[in-house]
Design a protein around this motif. Structure first.
Motif, PDB file in Angstrom:
ATOM      1  N   GLN A  21      14.894   5.139   7.405  1.00  0.00           N
ATOM      2  CA  GLN A  21      13.891   5.891   6.666  1.00  0.00           C
ATOM      3  C   GLN A  21      12.843   6.489   7.598  1.00  0.00           C
ATOM      4  O   GLN A  21      11.800   6.949   7.158  1.00  0.00           O
ATOM      5  N   ALA A  22      13.111   6.532   8.886  1.00  0.00           N
ATOM      6  CA  ALA A  22      12.094   6.938   9.851  1.00  0.00           C
ATOM      7  C   ALA A  22      11.537   8.321   9.580  1.00  0.00           C
ATOM      8  O   ALA A  22      10.358   8.587   9.801  1.00  0.00           O
ATOM      9  N   ALA A  23      12.374   9.212   9.077  1.00  0.00           N
ATOM     10  CA  ALA A  23      11.916  10.584   8.880  1.00  0.00           C
ATOM     11  C   ALA A  23      10.800  10.682   7.859  1.00  0.00           C
ATOM     12  O   ALA A  23       9.991  11.603   7.894  1.00  0.00           O
ATOM     13  N   SER A  24      10.726   9.723   6.920  1.00  0.00           N
ATOM     14  CA  SER A  24       9.701   9.792   5.878  1.00  0.00           C
ATOM     15  C   SER A  24       8.423   9.065   6.272  1.00  0.00           C
ATOM     16  O   SER A  24       7.430   9.116   5.554  1.00  0.00           O
ATOM     17  N   TRP A  25       8.403   8.365   7.420  1.00  0.00           N
ATOM     18  CA  TRP A  25       7.203   7.653   7.843  1.00  0.00           C
ATOM     19  C   TRP A  25       6.215   8.632   8.451  1.00  0.00           C
ATOM     20  O   TRP A  25       6.570   9.511   9.211  1.00  0.00           O
ATOM     21  N   ARG A  26       4.943   8.449   8.156  1.00  0.00           N
ATOM     22  CA  ARG A  26       3.910   9.304   8.730  1.00  0.00           C
ATOM     23  C   ARG A  26       3.375   8.635   9.985  1.00  0.00           C
ATOM     24  O   ARG A  26       2.280   8.108  10.008  1.00  0.00           O
ATOM     25  N   LEU A  27       4.177   8.640  11.035  1.00  0.00           N
ATOM     26  CA  LEU A  27       3.819   7.957  12.265  1.00  0.00           C
ATOM     27  C   LEU A  27       3.728   8.954  13.412  1.00  0.00           C
ATOM     28  O   LEU A  27       4.439   9.946  13.433  1.00  0.00           O
ATOM     29  N   VAL A  56      12.603  -8.238  -1.168  1.00  0.00           N
ATOM     30  CA  VAL A  56      11.381  -8.066  -1.950  1.00  0.00           C
ATOM     31  C   VAL A  56      11.017  -6.582  -2.033  1.00  0.00           C
ATOM     32  O   VAL A  56      11.226  -5.821  -1.097  1.00  0.00           O
ATOM     33  N   LEU A  57      10.455  -6.188  -3.168  1.00  0.00           N
ATOM     34  CA  LEU A  57      10.044  -4.805  -3.374  1.00  0.00           C
ATOM     35  C   LEU A  57       9.044  -4.338  -2.322  1.00  0.00           C
ATOM     36  O   LEU A  57       8.107  -5.057  -1.977  1.00  0.00           O
ATOM     37  N   ARG A  58       9.270  -3.112  -1.841  1.00  0.00           N
ATOM     38  CA  ARG A  58       8.370  -2.481  -0.891  1.00  0.00           C
ATOM     39  C   ARG A  58       8.149  -1.028  -1.280  1.00  0.00           C
ATOM     40  O   ARG A  58       9.019  -0.393  -1.853  1.00  0.00           O
ATOM     41  N   ARG A  59       6.996  -0.502  -0.923  1.00  0.00           N
ATOM     42  CA  ARG A  59       6.758   0.924  -1.104  1.00  0.00           C
ATOM     43  C   ARG A  59       7.463   1.702   0.002  1.00  0.00           C
ATOM     44  O   ARG A  59       7.713   1.168   1.090  1.00  0.00           O
ATOM     45  N   GLU A  60       7.750   2.951  -0.280  1.00  0.00           N
ATOM     46  CA  GLU A  60       8.452   3.774   0.692  1.00  0.00           C
ATOM     47  C   GLU A  60       7.531   4.255   1.803  1.00  0.00           C
ATOM     48  O   GLU A  60       7.990   4.555   2.899  1.00  0.00           O
ATOM     49  N   LYS A  87      -3.341   9.318   2.205  1.00  0.00           N
ATOM     50  CA  LYS A  87      -3.712   9.099   0.811  1.00  0.00           C
ATOM     51  C   LYS A  87      -2.526   8.718  -0.068  1.00  0.00           C
ATOM     52  O   LYS A  87      -2.716   8.373  -1.246  1.00  0.00           O
ATOM     53  N   ASP A  88      -1.321   8.787   0.470  1.00  0.00           N
ATOM     54  CA  ASP A  88      -0.153   8.297  -0.267  1.00  0.00           C
ATOM     55  C   ASP A  88      -0.007   6.782  -0.139  1.00  0.00           C
ATOM     56  O   ASP A  88       0.816   6.173  -0.828  1.00  0.00           O
ATOM     57  N   PHE A  89      -0.779   6.167   0.740  1.00  0.00           N
ATOM     58  CA  PHE A  89      -0.750   4.715   0.944  1.00  0.00           C
ATOM     59  C   PHE A  89      -1.620   4.058  -0.117  1.00  0.00           C
ATOM     60  O   PHE A  89      -2.802   4.367  -0.239  1.00  0.00           O
ATOM     61  N   SER A  90      -1.039   3.153  -0.908  1.00  0.00           N
ATOM     62  CA  SER A  90      -1.794   2.433  -1.937  1.00  0.00           C
ATOM     63  C   SER A  90      -1.181   1.058  -2.124  1.00  0.00           C
ATOM     64  O   SER A  90      -0.083   0.779  -1.630  1.00  0.00           O
ATOM     65  N   PHE A  91      -1.890   0.187  -2.843  1.00  0.00           N
ATOM     66  CA  PHE A  91      -1.372  -1.162  -3.075  1.00  0.00           C
ATOM     67  C   PHE A  91      -1.952  -1.710  -4.370  1.00  0.00           C
ATOM     68  O   PHE A  91      -2.922  -1.178  -4.917  1.00  0.00           O
ATOM     69  N   LYS A  92      -1.341  -2.784  -4.852  1.00  0.00           N
ATOM     70  CA  LYS A  92      -1.837  -3.517  -6.010  1.00  0.00           C
ATOM     71  C   LYS A  92      -2.516  -4.800  -5.517  1.00  0.00           C
ATOM     72  O   LYS A  92      -2.076  -5.400  -4.527  1.00  0.00           O
ATOM     73  N   ALA A  93      -3.556  -5.221  -6.208  1.00  0.00           N
ATOM     74  CA  ALA A  93      -4.289  -6.418  -5.801  1.00  0.00           C
ATOM     75  C   ALA A  93      -3.358  -7.628  -5.758  1.00  0.00           C
ATOM     76  O   ALA A  93      -2.752  -7.985  -6.761  1.00  0.00           O
ATOM     77  N   GLY A  94      -3.232  -8.245  -4.578  1.00  0.00           N
ATOM     78  CA  GLY A  94      -2.363  -9.395  -4.393  1.00  0.00           C
ATOM     79  C   GLY A  94      -1.198  -9.121  -3.458  1.00  0.00           C
ATOM     80  O   GLY A  94      -0.542 -10.065  -2.998  1.00  0.00           O
ATOM     81  N   GLN A  95      -0.922  -7.843  -3.159  1.00  0.00           N
ATOM     82  CA  GLN A  95       0.231  -7.522  -2.320  1.00  0.00           C
ATOM     83  C   GLN A  95      -0.068  -7.721  -0.837  1.00  0.00           C
ATOM     84  O   GLN A  95      -1.207  -7.920  -0.426  1.00  0.00           O
ATOM     85  N   ARG A 153       3.211  -1.088   5.880  1.00  0.00           N
ATOM     86  CA  ARG A 153       3.955  -0.749   4.674  1.00  0.00           C
ATOM     87  C   ARG A 153       3.708  -1.840   3.644  1.00  0.00           C
ATOM     88  O   ARG A 153       3.789  -3.027   3.943  1.00  0.00           O
ATOM     89  N   VAL A 154       3.410  -1.446   2.409  1.00  0.00           N
ATOM     90  CA  VAL A 154       3.044  -2.387   1.346  1.00  0.00           C
ATOM     91  C   VAL A 154       4.290  -2.977   0.691  1.00  0.00           C
ATOM     92  O   VAL A 154       5.268  -2.270   0.430  1.00  0.00           O
ATOM     93  N   GLY A 155       4.231  -4.262   0.401  1.00  0.00           N
ATOM     94  CA  GLY A 155       5.305  -4.927  -0.329  1.00  0.00           C
ATOM     95  C   GLY A 155       4.762  -6.086  -1.144  1.00  0.00           C
ATOM     96  O   GLY A 155       3.590  -6.439  -1.060  1.00  0.00           O
ATOM     97  N   GLY A 156       5.637  -6.674  -1.930  1.00  0.00           N
ATOM     98  CA  GLY A 156       5.262  -7.872  -2.667  1.00  0.00           C
ATOM     99  C   GLY A 156       5.334  -7.720  -4.166  1.00  0.00           C
ATOM    100  O   GLY A 156       5.051  -6.655  -4.716  1.00  0.00           O
ATOM    101  N   GLU A 157       5.737  -8.800  -4.818  1.00  0.00           N
ATOM    102  CA  GLU A 157       5.898  -8.842  -6.269  1.00  0.00           C
ATOM    103  C   GLU A 157       4.855  -9.751  -6.920  1.00  0.00           C
ATOM    104  O   GLU A 157       4.955 -10.101  -8.087  1.00  0.00           O
ATOM    105  N   PHE A 158       3.867 -10.140  -6.141  1.00  0.00           N
ATOM    106  CA  PHE A 158       2.780 -11.017  -6.589  1.00  0.00           C
ATOM    107  C   PHE A 158       1.523 -10.152  -6.647  1.00  0.00           C
ATOM    108  O   PHE A 158       0.958  -9.793  -5.616  1.00  0.00           O
ATOM    109  N   PHE A 159       1.117  -9.756  -7.850  1.00  0.00           N
ATOM    110  CA  PHE A 159      -0.051  -8.895  -7.944  1.00  0.00           C
ATOM    111  C   PHE A 159      -0.605  -8.909  -9.362  1.00  0.00           C
ATOM    112  O   PHE A 159       0.049  -9.347 -10.307  1.00  0.00           O
ATOM    113  N   PHE A 160      -1.831  -8.404  -9.485  1.00  0.00           N
ATOM    114  CA  PHE A 160      -2.489  -8.255 -10.785  1.00  0.00           C
ATOM    115  C   PHE A 160      -2.869  -6.787 -10.936  1.00  0.00           C
ATOM    116  O   PHE A 160      -3.691  -6.266 -10.185  1.00  0.00           O
TER     117      PHE A 160
END
Length: 311
Positions: A21-27, A56-60, A87-95, A153-160
């Motif tokens: 997925q390297a082509a989609s990373w903003r690096l 485990v689930l991860r954001r792209e 600004k495409d980087f986001s997360f849920k509380a707990g991730q 990169r954000v991941g995790g299935e534990f969040f509120f």
């Protein structure tokens, strides 16, 4: 996980899929050179973060981040504030985040301890990292400097992540040691939800929040000032019980009303069981196992018990 929630925009990735997925990373090019397949593959003698969380689930979105503040939170824990411009980087509380360090062959996994609204307002996230012999932790404690760049990169299935139309819920947060990190994010997010209700009269109508937090001693109780500030700001909504198991020094007058010597007990938790309460648990595996099983035996529905173990 006891509670799995599917989030739109997340994908399940394996270690091998990361590099495709390297082509989609903003690096930047310099950062990418360090994030090769070699940096993902590690000896199988001990499962690392990527191996334990491969399903485990991860954001792209993979985003670069720059360290803008470093603080010593306790004798064994350093906190980082990182600026994430994407600004495409986001997360849920707990991730948590996959934490890629240029030049370090092991990928870290650290829970975010700040509120999603801090990221929205200031493009800042906060992490707190305990010192261990794990290479990413060593880097944070011994090599990380202001303006150091990493990739996240954000991941995790534990969040509120309640929606405005969801039924009001009470929260009981049970933390052990650095397991406070994702629960502090949830606590801060809950405070933001209270502010939204008070300021604008709209958004999610959250119920009462009770934090149980155990550490070896008061010096290892992370973010205690932040926690008490929220308790004082919302005295009818947020309460806390801070436990110490090996305290050898005098407890300060400010902390003393909130401190209990000894472990968090089943009896204390049982007092807060109701049909409207969700339980979030994070700490060492024996602790999370104990409380999740005790809650189940007290007839709390499994979907109301969320836990994450740290190693």
């Amino acid at each position: 996980m006891a509670h799995v929630v599917l989030i739109p925009g997340l994908t399940r990735s394996t270690v091998g899929a990361i590099c495709t997925q390297a082509a989609s990373w903003r690096l930047t090019a310099s950062t990418w050179r360090h994030l090769t397949l070699t940096s993902m593959m590690k000896s199988r003698r001990k499962a690392d973060h990527l191996e334990r969380t491969a399903s485990v689930l991860r954001r792209e979105v993979m985003a670069t981040a720059k360290v803008c503040e470093i603080a010593q939170e306790s004798p064994s824990v350093k906190s980082l504030r990182l600026h994430v411009a994407d600004k495409d980087f986001s997360f849920k509380a707990g991730q948590w985040v996959d934490f890629f360090i240029p030049g370090v062959s092991v990928v870290g996994g650290f829970s975010i301890c700040s509120s999603p609204q801090l990221l929205e307002r200031e493009r800042i996230i906060e992490l707190a990292v305990k010192y261990t012999d794990h290479p990413p932790a060593i880097w944070v404690h011994k090599k990380c400097t202001l303006d150091s760049e990493v990739a996240l990169r954000v991941g995790g299935e534990f969040f509120f992540d309640p929606q405005p139309t969801d039924a009001p819920r009470n929260l009981v947060l049970i933390a052990g040691g650095v397991g406070i990190n994702p629960l502090l994010s949830i606590l801060r997010h809950s405070a933001d939800l209270h502010r939204d209700q008070a300021d604008r009269g709209r958004g999610y109508d959250i119920g009462a929040i009770k934090l149980f937090y155990s550490a070896k001693n008061t010096s290892e109780l992370l973010f205690k000032k932040n926690i008490l500030d929220l308790v004082n700001e919302f005295p009818e909504k947020i309460t806390c019980s801070l436990h110490v198991t090996k305290q050898t020094t005098q407890i300060s007058a400010e902390l003393k009303p909130f401190i209990t010597e000894g472990r968090i007990t089943e009896k204390e938790i049982r007092h807060h069981i109701s049909a409207e309460t969700l339980f979030y648990i994070c700490g060492p595996p024996p602790m999370t196992d104990f409380f999740s099983k005790q809650l189940e035996s007290s007839h709390v529905p499994k979907e109301h018990i969320c836990f994450e173990k740290w190693w």
